[in-house]
Design an enzyme around this catalytic site. Sequence first.
Site, PDB file in Angstrom:
ATOM      1  N   LYS B 102      32.032   5.651  50.538  1.00  0.00           N
ATOM      2  CA  LYS B 102      31.910   6.836  51.399  1.00  0.00           C
ATOM      3  C   LYS B 102      32.830   7.920  50.854  1.00  0.00           C
ATOM      4  O   LYS B 102      34.056   7.763  50.816  1.00  0.00           O
ATOM      5  CB  LYS B 102      32.289   6.493  52.841  1.00  0.00           C
ATOM      6  N   GLY B 190      32.006  12.320  65.457  1.00  0.00           N
ATOM      7  CA  GLY B 190      31.738  13.123  66.641  1.00  0.00           C
ATOM      8  C   GLY B 190      31.121  12.374  67.806  1.00  0.00           C
ATOM      9  O   GLY B 190      31.159  12.854  68.935  1.00  0.00           O
ATOM     10  N   THR B 212      36.403   6.177  66.018  1.00  0.00           N
ATOM     11  CA  THR B 212      37.238   6.471  67.177  1.00  0.00           C
ATOM     12  C   THR B 212      36.550   6.154  68.504  1.00  0.00           C
ATOM     13  O   THR B 212      37.197   5.661  69.434  1.00  0.00           O
ATOM     14  CB  THR B 212      37.656   7.954  67.157  1.00  0.00           C
TER      15      THR B 212
END
Lengths: 73, 262
Positions: B102, B190, B212
Amino acid sequence: MTPPNASITVTVNGEPRALDAGITVGALLQSLDLAGKRLAVERNGEIVPRATHPHAVLVEGDRIEIVVAVGGG
Amino acid sequence: MSNDILKIGAREFSSRLLVGTGKYRDFDETREAVDASGAEIITVAIRRTNIGQEPGQPSLLDVLPPDRYTLLPNTAGCYTADDAVRTLRLARELLDGHNLVKLEVLGDADTLFPDMTQTLAAAETLVRDGFDVMVYCSDDPIMAKRLEEVGCVAVMPLASLIGSGMGILNPWNLRLIIDNAKVPVIVDAGVGTASDAAIAMELGCDGVLMNTAIAKAQNPVLMASAMKKGVEAGREAFLAGRMPRKLYSGAPSSPTTGLITG
C-alpha cells in the site's frame, strides 16, 4: 600482545555507535540481540539482503536502518 | 456469494474488507478484531526496531503470521516519494520478496491529505521495480486514472480524511472513479461505522479498507464484526441492484383488491 581493535562509528537507526572495525551486519544484529528476528536492514539507502548479512562488512560512516513490521493502517 | 471473488493483480480474495492493525490496545485485541472482521488483507507499518527492547517480546508478525494473512505493508508517515519507495523496498526484504504493498504519501500532517504529485512519482518507480501497488489517493477521478495508467493494481480513494470517521463525503466522485476504473477501487480512510462501509459497497466499490473505525470503537471486536456485515450487505445490495428512487409511487405492496371495506 594483540593490538586493541580499531573502532569505527556507524549510525544505527539514527544513533551513532562505536563498533569494532571489520564487524559484519550479521555480527551487529547478534550484538543487538536481533539475530533470527524478522527484520530488514538497509545500509546507506540500499537494502542489505538477508543472505548477505554474514559477509556484509560495515565501514566508517555507514548509516544502518533496521526495521520491523508494526501495527498500522 | 462464495463465487464473488475480489481480484487484485493475480491474487484472489473472498473478503472485501481490508483492515489495519494500528491503534489497538494490545496484540490480543488486534488479533481478535482482525479475526472478527474476516479480513484476508491486513496492513502493517514499517518502523525502526526498538533496539534494546526485551528480546522475548512478541512481534506483530508472531500474532498475525504472514502465512495466514496477506500482509499489506504501508508507507504511512512518508511525505516524499523517495521515503515511500525506500520503506517498501525494506518491507519486501522483510517479507521475503512479498510485493503487494500500500502506497501512501502524505502532504500535510494535520489533515493527512495525500500528496498526489509525490504519490504518482512513487507509484511509477515502484511499478517499474516489480511491486504490485495499491495506492491511497484523493477522490480525484483524473488522478485515480493516472495511477491506474502507470500500473497500480488497485486505486484506494479516501471517503473522508484518515482517522476522521466522517463517512462518504463525496459519493459522486467515487462513482466517477468506479465507472472509469479497470482495476479494483477500494475506499481507504474515512469510514466511521458499518453503514458507511455499506454505502461504499453499494456505490460499487470493490472493497473497503479501514483501521480507526474498528480500533477506536468502544468495542473494537464487535465493530469488526459489524463492518464485515456492512461490507457484505453493501456488496450484495450492489449486485442485487436497488430499486429506483421515487418521491412517491402510488403502488402499495399489498393487493388493492379484495378489501373488506370495498
